[in-house]
Design a protein around this motif. Structure first.
Motif, short mmCIF file in Angstrom:
data_model
loop_
_atom_site.label_atom_id
_atom_site.label_comp_id
_atom_site.label_asym_id
_atom_site.label_seq_id
_atom_site.Cartn_x
_atom_site.Cartn_y
_atom_site.Cartn_z
N THR A 156 32.77 47.05 19.98
CA THR A 156 33.97 47.05 20.47
C THR A 156 34.36 46.24 21.55
N VAL A 157 33.69 45.92 22.54
CA VAL A 157 33.82 45.26 23.66
C VAL A 157 33.68 43.75 23.20
N GLU A 158 32.69 43.52 22.34
CA GLU A 158 32.30 42.23 21.76
C GLU A 158 33.70 41.62 21.02
N THR A 159 34.27 42.48 20.21
CA THR A 159 35.48 42.24 19.58
C THR A 159 36.70 41.99 20.44
N ALA A 160 36.71 42.68 21.46
CA ALA A 160 37.74 42.59 22.36
C ALA A 160 37.62 41.15 23.36
N LEU A 161 36.30 41.02 23.55
CA LEU A 161 36.10 39.82 24.44
C LEU A 161 36.37 38.51 23.71
N ALA A 162 36.54 38.56 22.59
CA ALA A 162 36.60 37.31 21.58
C ALA A 162 38.15 36.90 21.95
N GLU A 163 39.11 37.87 22.36
CA GLU A 163 40.37 37.58 22.56
C GLU A 163 40.81 37.27 24.15
N ASN A 186 44.06 43.41 25.63
CA ASN A 186 45.29 43.40 26.44
C ASN A 186 45.10 43.67 27.95
N LEU A 187 44.50 45.03 27.97
CA LEU A 187 44.26 45.49 29.35
C LEU A 187 43.59 44.57 30.15
N VAL A 236 37.42 45.68 42.90
CA VAL A 236 38.45 46.59 42.18
C VAL A 236 37.86 46.96 40.81
N ILE A 237 37.73 48.39 40.64
CA ILE A 237 37.17 48.98 39.39
C ILE A 237 38.41 49.04 38.56
N VAL A 238 38.20 48.84 37.31
CA VAL A 238 39.24 48.91 36.39
C VAL A 238 38.81 49.82 35.22
N PRO A 239 38.96 51.17 35.11
CA PRO A 239 38.33 52.04 34.07
C PRO A 239 38.95 51.99 32.89
N LEU A 240 38.58 51.84 31.84
CA LEU A 240 39.16 51.91 30.34
C LEU A 240 38.82 52.90 29.69
N ASP A 241 39.90 53.24 28.66
CA ASP A 241 39.87 54.48 27.92
C ASP A 241 38.76 53.81 26.74
N ARG A 242 37.60 54.73 26.27
CA ARG A 242 36.81 54.26 25.30
C ARG A 242 37.47 54.30 24.11
N GLY A 285 55.56 55.39 25.74
CA GLY A 285 55.83 54.03 26.33
C GLY A 285 54.51 53.27 26.55
N LEU A 286 54.69 52.19 26.94
CA LEU A 286 53.49 51.05 27.44
C LEU A 286 52.73 51.55 28.73
N ALA A 287 51.35 51.57 28.67
CA ALA A 287 50.67 51.86 29.65
C ALA A 287 50.98 51.01 31.00
N LYS A 288 51.08 51.94 32.18
CA LYS A 288 51.13 51.08 33.33
C LYS A 288 49.85 51.04 34.19
N GLY A 289 49.85 50.09 34.91
CA GLY A 289 48.56 49.92 35.90
C GLY A 289 48.89 50.52 37.07
N VAL A 290 48.30 51.62 37.37
CA VAL A 290 48.41 52.33 38.55
C VAL A 290 47.35 51.94 39.71
N MET A 291 48.00 51.54 40.73
CA MET A 291 47.11 50.96 41.67
C MET A 291 46.83 52.00 42.87
#
Length: 576
Positions: free
Chosen positions: A132-139, A113-114, A98-104, A200-206
């Motif tokens: 940015t990705v390295e900073t995010a991956l630390a969490e 969080n996503l 499953v691909i999860v495209p993320l907003d750059r 509002g909070l982002a929803k995950g659309v399947m």
């Protein structure tokens, strides 16, 4: 071309079962045609990539991802628009997981969080997003692989995209068919898209293969890309509008996609790529439209151009493409002299902008949709459209207006093969919008006698006055933005304590450049007095209950989503 005689025309295209079927059949049909045009260095020349090369790369990446143990896993992709972004998407969906495209443009904390919410096992990213990705991956825990699109060699904890392609191709040459022979469940989730909603909070659309390919297949019955077609990819690929309507529909119909270098390079890249098609949001096209008229004013040709645009509309010269192109030759040449179709969506567009482009020999059609429908619900035909309408329901999609008022306006609901599976890990939110197979859009609209849909506004944005009148902020904003002195505006309802009624409030970002040209340097009080006259002029076009009673001027433009929609926060500022 825009004629009612085409109202019942449907283009015939091959059926596709899933995204793998789409790519494989296109690679066979258009094997030696250009699938992409890319630049290896900024400002360089475009280099073509053939359809057979694209399939080779998707198969190689997918094979290697399975070899890494990512079968059935979720893989995130983030970065600016690129050929490798598309390969990452299809290399995942067409047999891996499953691909999860993320907003750059998201901050690292939100990316983290996503990734946690999606339970991502790997992430593919561009070099620009590396920090940015390295900073995010630390969490985030559990992300087994990080794959850099630009690295030439594998590093200790970072895999090279290029090397993965080489290794995947080598595995295939040795007989590895795990990806090539992978069966696709067209009903299962293949894409998890987090909405970048304006509130509002982002929803995950399947979304499933069926959802996406049904959209591509049915939309193509209304819109046929003339060959040789070249589409300029401008909008972010993480958004379903760009991915389904441009990237996938382009691939399905054998179009070549040229990667745009950025918004400020649109005109330059149009010329270089000889683009014939471009998708955009209203802000992109309206900015271009203003620039065209500005150049006409500066050259002293505006009056003549207004006359010719009016004549073109009156005589329907847009139905004589060669003649109208000759009349407006300078405009066509400024964008490469090949543009055949503009497609606008993502938000409401000023219909006068659509009419102007059409009169100049640049056909523009608009559609309506949402991520939850993969995304198109209605769209205008390429040869029969209405400037102020979002078009007709796509073949296979049923659309209704429920709870209608006396003017036929009510909530838009739809059902069909593109309606999402649901919201990821959120059954409550899913139940709110999916009822008995119908998707409740939360948008208000109406149909005309021919079945064209007109969007009135968002249900949650509607302002209700004390006497029960409904005011759509989008309509008031439209009248205000007819003024050249208003760049952006958001309209709210606010309570008037004296009358105890809701009154209309506008927060305005003025067009300071136009104001300076007209008035020179002025102070805040004089500016406010002048803007009051601008608002009064707009108010004259509206009934009393819709008129703006209060307003605020702001010095900075509004915060926007990555698809350039203004973020609404539901309530006016406290000083209202």
């Amino acid at each position: 071309m825009n004629s009612k005689k085409y109202k019942d025309v449907f283009y015939e295209f091959r059926y596709i079962n899933d995204l793998k079927d789409m790519l494989n059949s296109s690679a066979e049909l258009f094997s030696d045609c250009n699938a992409y045009m890319v630049k290896d260095v900024p400002g360089g020349e475009y280099r073509p990539i053939l359809y057979k090369e694209m399939k080779h790369d998707v198969d190689a990446l997918g094979t290697r991802l399975i070899d890494l143990g990512l079968k059935g896993k979720k893989i995130a992709v983030i970065g600016e628009n690129s050929y490798r972004w598309v390969i990452s998407y299809l290399g995942t969906t067409n047999g891996t997981g499953v691909i999860v495209p993320l907003d750059r443009e998201l901050p690292p904390k939100e990316i983290a969080n996503l990734m946690k919410r999606a339970d991502v096992s790997a992430i593919i990213y561009s070099q620009k997003l590396a920090d940015t990705v390295e900073t995010a991956l630390a969490e985030v825990e559990g992300v087994r692989y990080r794959i850099n699109m630009a690295e030439k060699e594998h590093k200790e904890n970072i895999l090279s995209f290029e090397k993965l392609l080489e290794e995947g191709a080598a595995l295939i040459s040795k007989g590895d068919r795990r990806f090539l022979d992978a069966e696709i469940d067209r009903e299962a989730m293949c894409t998890l898209l987090f909405t970048s909603g304006t509130t509002g909070l982002a929803k995950g659309v399947m979304l499933s293969h069926k959802n996406i390919t049904a959209n591509v297949y049915n939309m193509s019955k209304y819109v046929n890309i003339r060959q040789p077609g070249v589409g300029l990819s401008v909008l972010p690929m993480h958004h379903s509008y760009e991915m389904t309507c441009h990237i996938f529909t382009g691939c399905y119909q054998g179009m070549c996609i040229a990667i745009c270098e950025g918004l400020k390079y649109i005109q330059k890249n149009m010329k270089e790529s000889r683009a014939t098609v471009m998708l955009g949001v209203p802000l992109v096209f309206e900015t271009m439209h203003k620039r065209i008229w500005k150049q006409a004013e500066n050259s002293g040709k505006a009056q003549m151009m207004r006359k010719m645009v009016g004549l073109s509309r009156k005589l329907k010269l847009y139905n004589k493409p060669k003649a109208v192109k000759k009349i407006f030759a300078q405009i066509h040449q400024s964008i490469g002299d090949n543009m055949a179709l503009f497609i606008v969506g993502g938000a409401a567009v000023n219909p006068d902008v659509v009419r102007d482009y059409e009169a100049m020999g640049l056909p523009m059609i608009q559609g309506y949709g949402m991520t939850e429908n993969a995304p198109i619900i209605t769209v205008n035909r390429d040869y029969y459209s209405k400037a102020d309408s979002a078009g007709k329901p796509m073949p296979g999609t049923e659309v209704k207006i429920i709870d209608q008022d006396k003017d036929g306006i009510g909530e838009i609901i739809c059902r069909g093969p593109s309606v999402m599976i649901g919201y990821y890990d959120n059954p409550e939110a899913t139940a709110e919008v999916l009822k008995d197979g119908w998707l409740y859009t939360g948008d208000y609209g109406r149909f005309d006698s021919e079945g064209f849909l007109y969007i009135c506004g968002r249900k949650k944005n509607v302002i209700v006055t004390k006497n029960g009148k409904n005011v759509f902020p989008e309509e008031v904003e439209y009248y205000l933005q007819q003024s050249e002195y208003i760049e952006e505006v958001v309209v709210y309802g606010t309570l008037d304590e004296k009358s105890e009624d809701t009154v209309i409030y506008a927060e305005i970002f003025p067009n300071f450049e136009a104001l300076k040209e007209e008035l020179g340097e002025i102070g805040e009080e004089e500016l406010r007095r002048f803007m009051k006259t601008v608002i009064d002029e707009a108010n004259e076009q509206m009934p009393l209950y819709k008129r703006v009673k209060r307003f605020k001027l702001r010095q900075e433009e509004f915060e926007k989503t990555t698809t350039r929609k203004i973020k609404r926060y539901g309530q006016p500022p406290k000083e209202a």
